[in-house]
Design a protein around this motif. Sequence first.
Motif, short mmCIF file in Angstrom:
data_model
loop_
_atom_site.label_atom_id
_atom_site.label_comp_id
_atom_site.label_asym_id
_atom_site.label_seq_id
_atom_site.Cartn_x
_atom_site.Cartn_y
_atom_site.Cartn_z
N TYR A 212 0.85 -1.18 0.00
CA TYR A 212 0.00 0.00 0.00
C TYR A 212 0.89 1.24 0.00
O TYR A 212 1.68 1.45 0.93
CB TYR A 212 -0.91 0.01 1.23
CG TYR A 212 -1.92 -1.12 1.24
CD1 TYR A 212 -3.17 -0.97 0.66
CD2 TYR A 212 -1.61 -2.35 1.82
CE1 TYR A 212 -4.10 -1.99 0.66
CE2 TYR A 212 -2.53 -3.39 1.83
CZ TYR A 212 -3.77 -3.21 1.24
OH TYR A 212 -4.68 -4.24 1.24
N TYR B 114 -3.30 4.45 -1.89
CA TYR B 114 -4.28 4.89 -0.89
C TYR B 114 -4.15 6.40 -0.67
O TYR B 114 -3.08 6.98 -0.88
CB TYR B 114 -4.10 4.14 0.42
CG TYR B 114 -2.85 4.46 1.22
CD1 TYR B 114 -2.85 5.51 2.14
CD2 TYR B 114 -1.69 3.72 1.07
CE1 TYR B 114 -1.71 5.82 2.89
CE2 TYR B 114 -0.55 4.00 1.81
CZ TYR B 114 -0.56 5.06 2.71
OH TYR B 114 0.56 5.35 3.44
N ALA C 38 -6.07 2.10 3.73
CA ALA C 38 -5.24 0.90 3.66
C ALA C 38 -5.61 -0.08 4.76
O ALA C 38 -5.73 -1.29 4.52
CB ALA C 38 -3.76 1.27 3.76
#
Length: 476
Positions: free
Chosen positions: A261, A360, A366
């Motif tokens: 992420y 994100y 996330a």
Amino acid sequence: MASAVSTPAGITDLLALQQAAFGREGRVPAAVRRQRIQQVIDLLVANSDALADAMDADFGGRSRGFSLMNDVLGSLGSLKHTRDQLEGWMQPDTRTSFAPYDQMGARAEVLHQPKGSVGIMGTWNAPLFTLFSPLACALGAGNRAILKPSEITPRTAQLVAEIIGARFDPEVVGVATGDASIGAAFAAQPFNHLVFTGSTAVGRKIMQAAAANLVPVTLELGGKSPVVLGRSADLNEACRRLALAKGTNGGQICISPDILYVPEETLEVAIAQLKQHFNQYYPGIEDNPDLVAAVNDNHLQRVESYLADARERGVRIESSHPEQAGPGRRRPLRLVVNPPADSLIMQEEIFGSALVIQTYAQTADAIADINARPRPLALYYFGLDAAEETTVLENTLSGGVTINDAMMHAAMHEAPFGGVGCSGLGHYHGYEGFLEFSHARTVYRVPEHDPRAEWGMLPPYGEHFEAMIKAQITSE
């Protein structure tokens, strides 16, 4: 009886032999436990070169140095730590007796006693470590064991059977070899404890088979281990460490990062740096002896099918090297950017040379995505923001965590290693591993004098008995 068996009947007979010997032996002194662990240490040291050669041959390309580090040294670390600590772990654990008996000399303690014979089912990606690391805890707890190496690495499995047979009485440690049908027969045996390392799907079957005999299980599974790259992270250093982690064992590790992420604004820089660092460690692919190959064609094609599915959906895929379909099974690192949730690579554990990158906007996004998935075996956070780190740790759940690196927590011999939920249950390593393979047996010693009659606690109950009991029912 030989130490190695290869039929269901042979496994049944070997287990009966071990359980009978366990019953005859009684208490297993610390010196005997240490001696058995030392035997395992000695056989790994004496056969380390041959074992590295066998793993190289099974993978069709696995660095001898990596195999010696990951499987031989990793196993030796677990074995030596247990050998050196087990006497202290064996001491009775004194507990506080309940009032008022504690004031009259009553004593309580917990004894940690061996369970009997432990079945250990290893896996192909770390064919020695997943056998000998749990074996360290099993022997340290005073048990006997039967090992089942993975049939996907047959040369290593056969060599393990031979060297165990040369050093051990089958009443203490034996080996079962064979294909998946032998593995199924192995899991169906009435062991006193069963350990399985492998996929979640197979882990469900192992637990179901063990349940028929009420065998307690330790399941070391996997899942899609996430990485949260915070905005406060050193991006270049984080990508360097992640590229190194993804190259380790060709990505074929149960705690290998699966989903990264990254903040939306750093996506392009992260992709470039991941590719750059993977190139730094692995300048070439096809003939690079430092890059571990996919273990066989089936596993290679499994990973390639995930990538093919993503391409068909129009997903962006970046490769660390120009992709050329050579005859071997080594592959560059492929970065799969924001694939849809229903794509294969988002549904299955990758276990190979690919990494999903999800962007994100907020850390909470996330975290929400991580929590929408089955609980992973590992989680990683990169960043210097202590508050954000705490938020990630307190609002997610995983088997273990490494901060500002990947996969390092699994090497902690004194800390438990294991999963949660779909990534497994139970753990080994260190004292917790010793406890996993021990029965915690409470022993309560009462004082010579029993005062309950004097207190009006025995029948026939007097008129004040109920009032006396009610007086003790308080919220304080």
